[in-house]
Write an enzyme that holds these catalytic residues in place. Structure first.
Site, PDB file in Angstrom:
ATOM      1  N   ASN A 207       0.825  -1.199   0.000  1.00 56.28           N
ATOM      2  CA  ASN A 207       0.000   0.000   0.000  1.00 56.28           C
ATOM      3  C   ASN A 207       0.861   1.252   0.000  1.00 56.28           C
ATOM      4  O   ASN A 207       2.015   1.236   0.444  1.00 56.28           O
ATOM      5  CB  ASN A 207      -0.927  -0.006   1.218  1.00 56.28           C
ATOM      6  N   SER A 208       0.303   2.355  -0.483  1.00 53.36           N
ATOM      7  CA  SER A 208       1.074   3.592  -0.617  1.00 53.36           C
ATOM      8  C   SER A 208       1.500   4.185   0.717  1.00 53.36           C
ATOM      9  O   SER A 208       2.404   5.008   0.766  1.00 53.36           O
ATOM     10  CB  SER A 208       0.259   4.629  -1.389  1.00 53.36           C
ATOM     11  N   HIS A 457     -11.373  15.528  -6.011  1.00 49.34           N
ATOM     12  CA  HIS A 457     -10.243  16.230  -5.408  1.00 49.34           C
ATOM     13  C   HIS A 457      -9.292  15.214  -4.797  1.00 49.34           C
ATOM     14  O   HIS A 457      -9.494  14.762  -3.665  1.00 49.34           O
ATOM     15  CB  HIS A 457     -10.705  17.190  -4.311  1.00 49.34           C
ATOM     16  N   GLU A 458      -8.276  14.797  -5.526  1.00 48.13           N
ATOM     17  CA  GLU A 458      -7.209  13.992  -4.942  1.00 48.13           C
ATOM     18  C   GLU A 458      -6.195  14.944  -4.333  1.00 48.13           C
ATOM     19  O   GLU A 458      -5.620  15.785  -5.023  1.00 48.13           O
ATOM     20  CB  GLU A 458      -6.544  13.105  -5.990  1.00 48.13           C
ATOM     21  N   GLU A 551     -11.665  -1.595  -6.334  1.00 45.87           N
ATOM     22  CA  GLU A 551     -10.474  -1.358  -7.141  1.00 45.87           C
ATOM     23  C   GLU A 551      -9.449  -2.479  -7.011  1.00 45.87           C
ATOM     24  O   GLU A 551      -8.682  -2.758  -7.945  1.00 45.87           O
ATOM     25  CB  GLU A 551      -9.833  -0.023  -6.763  1.00 45.87           C
TER      26      GLU A 551
END
Length: 744
Positions: A207-208, A457-458, A551
């Site tokens: 994961n990021s 909005h990322e 996702e």
């Protein structure tokens, strides 16, 4: 001799005094909470259900950190022991309230309350005051710490909250690894004693942003089942201006609870000197708060209170799903005019980027981007940009033709070329579109078709940048008629060193939510903290991700039981934007991605009913829906706001069957979802109106359907039914069913 006898009697009576209990029961009498102070003046509570122990005697308290700047020496005495009980108030509360949107038209909030005022003498005629408030419902309890404004405690710093939950045995648990930054994990099913041995393989290290804190740390909402058939769930409610709570399990190998990470592996190492307080017994969970960049767990100013700590319990798994305890422990709605808040069904330019067929960014010309130094009209587009005028118009036409309310478009705004650099502070300005996205024309076209665009909005987790641009970004939304925004917080938090679930970040999320309400904007937050029922107070929070969503089916998939665990865990605090509806389960038929979705096609339809949300996405591509228009009809028909919900069958990680009555109608929809073993479902239609007939359409797995080798095999059957009849349906492995019941 007399003196010795007197001393002995005094000690005995003193011991008995410390053991004196205050008892409160639920309105139906099934749940009992007992409170006392032990010999050291430490608060102790226990909880029973129908005479069976749920939480054995457990301590409560907070460890304080020393404030080096405080003249009053805050932190020299913890809020752990030395308390005296000086007042007890009990009361009953019973109301019925109407949610702006929800699973039912009305919600009953009925509990018995016990408020215990505790005094902690400090010497020199000084003392501090703390109130422990318990609310006891028929389906569980909530308790919190309250701190009135007082001379000896105006500001204080939390080193750790130490609320204990002593379990009565080695229960089966469904858990996620405790992590300060991500919930995008696959749920584990083990005994409590097996958590430590499973933790490393349970972590999604790719994961990021990952920050695992303990070999026995887990996240809430934590679902458990006892060997004798009790279902227990631990979570929190109304987490505002406070850090998100995790749980740390004391087991046979625990040396001491700690908050120390061990280098590159990010796994806990014992630190015996980390606390002055003894460990509780094994199978006890102790609260563990998310730290900020300084390592502190909370910065408080009186008067204040903590979030509610909740324990739900029943001998019927269905009660876990139908409980409103988390919502009820939140404050009533604070938005006076809610007419602009509405459940929404949407599609979007999103799945094709997730799968890898198109991109968020516009050009490959630049390895890095500074927005004020680049003229995108002079760059060379790579022609794979998803958010282009032609494609968005096609989605607008598709939404208008199929009764969908909105279209999400990701990658519309400049800056995506290097957005994934996790240390970049100034990423997006949230107002400037790429050259191939005509924001004015596209919104006008959408409105002419009776639909709206949904903003994206990322933030790339750069919170200062987002707050700096927030007002201008919301003004732009108002100008063009957007009324909903999907926010994102991918990557490590900036300012650097903070975490997604800290007190400061929770305050950021609340700031965005409140500012959005001023602009009549609904919020769908991704990668934000897990919800704790705040949507009752601010119902413009129409959805969160805060878990492993659809996702991941493009990244290798999730187990088939994933979606029959989430309602017991993640969804306890509020709805999830799970983005279901992927009917083309073989991604290789339209992209270079060779992954497959780990459900049957009909199992995807079921999710619109089994996983409640007022925000539901038809996530697949229009051209894929064209292949299955008869099945897509259910997505067109199904509601996303309800007057009534009935949980008909449920077992964690095995199966869920739920029937819901669409808001303002007499129509019902039923969804059933199961794990990899399949399920035989028997549905009694006793919830239908007597004497009335319903047009029943059943979307079912075909006889040979299977999520692995035949996922797109389904049948559609139509018949007329009435109350009292029974439907029997066989769910394929990884499958389910969906039913519409339209009143005649």
């Amino acid at each position: 001799m007399k003196k010795l006898l007197f001393t002995t009697l005094a000690l005995v009576f003193g011991f008995l005094a410390t053991q004196a209990q205050t008892v409160t029961k639920s309105p139906n009498g099934n749940i009992e909470v007992k409170f006392s102070l032990d010999a050291k003046g430490r608060p102790v509570y226990e909880m029973n259900y129908k005479g069976r122990p749920v939480v054995k005697p457990s301590h409560l308290g907070l460890e304080l950190a020393r404030d080096k700047h405080a003249s009053r020496g805050v932190g020299e005495t913890d809020l752990m022991e030395g308390f005296q009980l000086i007042d007890t108030k009990t009361s009953e509360f019973d109301e019925t309230w109407k949610p702006v949107w929800g699973e039912t038209a009305t919600i009953r909030n009925h509990y018995n309350e016990m408020a215990l005022t505790l005094k902690q003498p400090l010497g020199d005629n000084k003392e501090r005051c703390m109130i422990l408030r318990f609310r006891v419902y028929d389906d569980g309890i909530g308790f919190r710490y309250e701190f009135p404004q007082q001379k000896e405690m105006s500001y204080f710093l939390i080193k750790e909250e130490r609320s204990e939950f002593a379990m009565a045995g080695n229960h089966t648990a469904w858990w996620l690894p405790g992590d300060y930054d991500t919930q995008e994990q696959e749920t584990q099913e083990t005994k409590l004693s097996e958590i430590r041995g499973r933790i490393k393989e349970a972590v999604n290290w790719g994961n990021s942003s990952v920050a695992v804190f303990s070999e026995t740390g887990v996240q809430t909402s934590l679902q458990m089942r006892t060997d004798d058939g009790l279902y227990i769930n631990i979570h929190e409610a109304a987490c505002m201006d406070y850090a998100t709570m995790h749980l740390e399990l004391v087991d046979e190998k625990t040396t001491h609870l700690t908050d120390k990470l061990s280098g590159s592996s990010n796994i806990y190492t014992p630190n015996p000197s980390s606390s002055n307080y003894p460990l509780p017994a094994p199978y006890t969970f102790v609260s563990h708060l998310t730290p900020d960049a300084t390592g502190l767990k909370g910065c408080m100013q009186t008067p204040c209170e903590t979030p509610w700590r909740t324990v739900m319990v029943s001998d019927d798994a269905r009660d876990m799903l139908s409980s409103n305890l988390i919502l009820n422990l939140n404050e009533p709605c604070k938005i006076e005019d809610t007419s602009w808040i509405h459940p929404t069904k949407y599609c979007g330019v999103w799945w094709e980027m997730i799968v890898g067929k198109s991109n968020w960014h516009y050009t490959d010309d630049f390895p890095s981007v500074q927005l004020d130094k680049i003229d995108y009209t002079k760059t060379k587009p790579h022609r794979r940009h998803g958010a282009n005028n032609e494609k968005v118009r096609r989605y607008i036409d598709f939404a208008a033709a199929n009764g969908l309310d909105q279209i999400l478009v990701e990658g519309w705004n400049v800056g995506w070329e290097d957005w994934a650099n996790m240390w970049k502070r100034d990423v997006f300005d949230f107002v400037t579109p790429y050259p191939d996205f005509d924001i004015k024309a596209l919104n006008e076209y959408a409105h002419s078709k009776g639909v709206k665009l949904m903003m994206h909005h990322e933030t790339s987790s750069s919170t200062q940048n987002y707050e700096r641009h927030l007002e201008e970004a919301f003004d732009l939304m108002n100008k063009y008629g957007y009324d909903a925004v999907k926010t994102g917080y991918v990557g490590d938090i900036i300012p650097r060193g903070d975490h997604h679930y800290s007190q400061s970040m929770n305050n950021h999320y609340m700031h965005v939510l409140k500012e959005a309400a001023k602009h009549h904007i609904m919020v769908n937050g991704h990668e934000a903290t897990r919800p704790t029922g705040i949507c009752r107070t601010y119902p413009n929070l129409v959805g969160n991700e805060s878990a492993r969503g659809t996702e991941y089916e493009a990244f290798g998939g999730s187990r088939p039981d994933h979606t029959v665990i989430l309602p017991f865990t993640r969804l306890q605090g509020g709805p999830m934007d799970y983005t279901p509806g992927i009917l083309e389960t073989d991604l290789g038929t339209w992209s270079e991605n060779k992954n497959t979705v780990h459900t049957t096609l009909v199992g995807q339809l079921a999710l619109y009913v089994t996983m409640y949300s007022p925000l539901q996405m038809a996530a697949d591509l229009p051209e894929n829906y064209a292949k299955f228009m008869d099945a897509f009809q259910f997505i067109r028909d199904v509601a996303c706001d309800w007057d009534d919900s009935r949980y008909l069958e449920a077992e964690p990680a095995d199966y869920i069957t739920v029937a819901r009555k669409a808001k303002g109608t007499d129509n019902w929809f039923i969804g059933g979802k199961c794990d990899e073993n399949g399920h035989q479902s028997t549905i009694k239609l006793d919830f239908l109106d007597k004497g009335r007939k319903y047009e029943c359409t059943i979307y079912a797995d075909a006889k040979d359907a299977h999520y692995q080798n035949n996922p797109k095999a389904y049948t559609i059957t139509k018949k007329t039914v009435k109350a009292g009849q029974t439907l029997k349906l066989k769910e394929a492995p990884g499958g389910g069913f969906a039913i519409s019941l339209i009143a005649k």
